[in-house]
Design a protein around this motif. Structure first.
Motif, PDB file in Angstrom:
ATOM      1  N   PHE A   5       0.797  -1.104   0.071  1.00  0.00           N
ATOM      2  CA  PHE A   5      -0.062  -0.067   0.134  1.00  0.00           C
ATOM      3  C   PHE A   5       0.871   1.190  -0.117  1.00  0.00           C
ATOM      4  O   PHE A   5       0.376   2.462   0.123  1.00  0.00           O
ATOM      5  N   LEU A   6       1.981   1.311   0.007  1.00  0.00           N
ATOM      6  CA  LEU A   6       2.943   2.337  -0.029  1.00  0.00           C
ATOM      7  C   LEU A   6       3.752   2.280  -1.291  1.00  0.00           C
ATOM      8  O   LEU A   6       3.681   3.603  -1.589  1.00  0.00           O
ATOM      9  N   SER A   7       4.328   1.557  -1.972  1.00  0.00           N
ATOM     10  CA  SER A   7       4.953   1.823  -3.201  1.00  0.00           C
ATOM     11  C   SER A   7       4.089   2.428  -4.377  1.00  0.00           C
ATOM     12  O   SER A   7       2.965   2.098  -4.607  1.00  0.00           O
ATOM     13  N   GLY A   8       4.716   3.527  -5.031  1.00  0.00           N
ATOM     14  CA  GLY A   8       4.010   4.488  -5.934  1.00  0.00           C
ATOM     15  C   GLY A   8       3.263   5.544  -5.463  1.00  0.00           C
ATOM     16  O   GLY A   8       3.144   6.430  -5.958  1.00  0.00           O
ATOM     17  N   MET A   9       3.215   5.679  -4.079  1.00  0.00           N
ATOM     18  CA  MET A   9       2.866   6.814  -3.527  1.00  0.00           C
ATOM     19  C   MET A   9       3.783   8.058  -3.889  1.00  0.00           C
ATOM     20  O   MET A   9       4.830   7.736  -3.755  1.00  0.00           O
ATOM     21  N   ALA A  47       2.478  13.874   4.184  1.00  0.00           N
ATOM     22  CA  ALA A  47       1.303  14.588   4.580  1.00  0.00           C
ATOM     23  C   ALA A  47       0.412  13.512   5.204  1.00  0.00           C
ATOM     24  O   ALA A  47      -0.159  13.961   6.235  1.00  0.00           O
ATOM     25  N   GLU A  48       0.174  12.384   4.760  1.00  0.00           N
ATOM     26  CA  GLU A  48      -0.492  11.466   5.703  1.00  0.00           C
ATOM     27  C   GLU A  48       0.054  11.308   7.088  1.00  0.00           C
ATOM     28  O   GLU A  48      -0.557  10.810   8.068  1.00  0.00           O
ATOM     29  N   ILE A  49       1.492  11.025   7.164  1.00  0.00           N
ATOM     30  CA  ILE A  49       2.144  10.912   8.324  1.00  0.00           C
ATOM     31  C   ILE A  49       1.928  11.996   9.359  1.00  0.00           C
ATOM     32  O   ILE A  49       1.696  11.785  10.564  1.00  0.00           O
ATOM     33  N   CYS A 100      -1.398  11.902  10.783  1.00  0.00           N
ATOM     34  CA  CYS A 100      -1.520  10.676  11.852  1.00  0.00           C
ATOM     35  C   CYS A 100      -0.863  10.981  13.190  1.00  0.00           C
ATOM     36  O   CYS A 100      -1.381  10.923  14.115  1.00  0.00           O
ATOM     37  N   VAL A 101       0.466  11.728  13.203  1.00  0.00           N
ATOM     38  CA  VAL A 101       1.191  12.159  14.277  1.00  0.00           C
ATOM     39  C   VAL A 101       0.225  13.097  14.981  1.00  0.00           C
ATOM     40  O   VAL A 101       0.313  13.147  16.183  1.00  0.00           O
ATOM     41  N   ALA A 102      -0.396  13.922  14.179  1.00  0.00           N
ATOM     42  CA  ALA A 102      -0.935  15.067  15.032  1.00  0.00           C
ATOM     43  C   ALA A 102      -2.427  14.584  15.702  1.00  0.00           C
ATOM     44  O   ALA A 102      -2.796  15.274  16.399  1.00  0.00           O
TER      45      ALA A 102
END
Length: 256
Positions: free
Chosen positions: A237-241, A248-250, A253-255
């Motif tokens: 689900f990560l390769s190609g992002m 931005a998604e990290i 999620c951290v916030a």
């Protein structure tokens, strides 16, 4: 000189004994008096299973990580024994050895974590202590120690930008992947690619692993199946992002 016998080959007791006696007699006649007898080679197949944590979304990876960093691997530092004493994890277990390989990692950006130093020591599990059971001469089972290669080990690429999802061991001041997938690299085209034998194995990565155990009389060539190598290739689900979207998604999620 070695003779090779596969595990699945079956000889009758009389024929096998006669052949072995003839073989040993011939070898004894050709070897010097002080030379060791050649060991028999036996090919065996085993299967393994694993309970290593595997994640299916970025939010779970962020939550499981003590810190998330961007940077580059610098150099190989040393090998060390990952097996530690439960009462004092700063001390290695003198009765067992599982090899970890330590690398220095220069941090350029911290996405999660506090008091993260500019340079980290990253541990990658290279092999673990394992045992192969065989029948001893006295009829009792003998456990032969050998190093089982880690299905998770991938040698790092130096000078390549990585994003790492890490756990931290304060007892030894080292960092390691919090699970799979635990690291991605930044591509020149602005996308990311997972570095994982489970999600994105290299074309040269075999599905089976190889090891060797040895007794006084026999060398056991062990072929190891049942690995998770390539098992999650269709769930990558990560390769190609794009790097922008992943960061931005990290951050989101951290916030939370």
């Amino acid at each position: 000189m070695q003779s090779i016998r596969k595990k699945w080959i079956r000889l009758s007791a009389i024929t096998g004994t006669a052949l072995l006696a003839a073989f040993l007699s011939a070898c004894s006649a050709q070897l010097p008096a002080d030379a060791e007898m050649p060991k028999e080679v036996e090919e065996v197949n085993i299967s393994i299973c694993s309970d290593y944590p595997v994640y299916s979304d970025i939010a779970s990876m962020v939550q499981a990580s003590d810190c998330i960093v961007i940077g580059q691997y610098q150099e190989f530092l040393s090998s060390w024994n990952m097996d530690r004493l439960p009462a004092d994890p700063t001390q290695e277990d003198p009765t067992s050895y599982s090899e970890g390989r330590l690398y220095s990692f220069a941090v350029s950006q911290v996405l999660k974590g506090s008091n993260v130093p500019d340079e980290l020591t990253i541990n990658k599990a290279f092999s673990v202590q394992a045992y192969y059971p065989v029948n001893g001469a006295n009829g009792q089972t003998q456990s032969l120690s050998y190093q089982l290669p880690s299905q998770y080990y991938i040698s790092p690429e130096y000078g390549t930008p990585y994003l790492l999802f890490l756990s931290y061991s304060p007892a030894n001041d080292i960092y390691f992947a919090m699970g799979e997938p635990g690291e991605v690299i930044f591509q020149d085209d602005g996308t990311v690619e997972v570095r994982s034998n489970l999600f994105h194995p290299a074309p040269t990565q075999p599905a089976r692993l190889e090891a060797q155990a040895e007794s006084d009389t026999t060398v056991y060539q062990i072929s190891i199946g049942g690995t998770d190598i390539g098992r999650y290739a269709e769930e990558d689900f990560l390769s190609g992002m794009t790097q922008k979207d992943l960061l931005a998604e990290i951050e989101t999620c951290v916030a939370e």
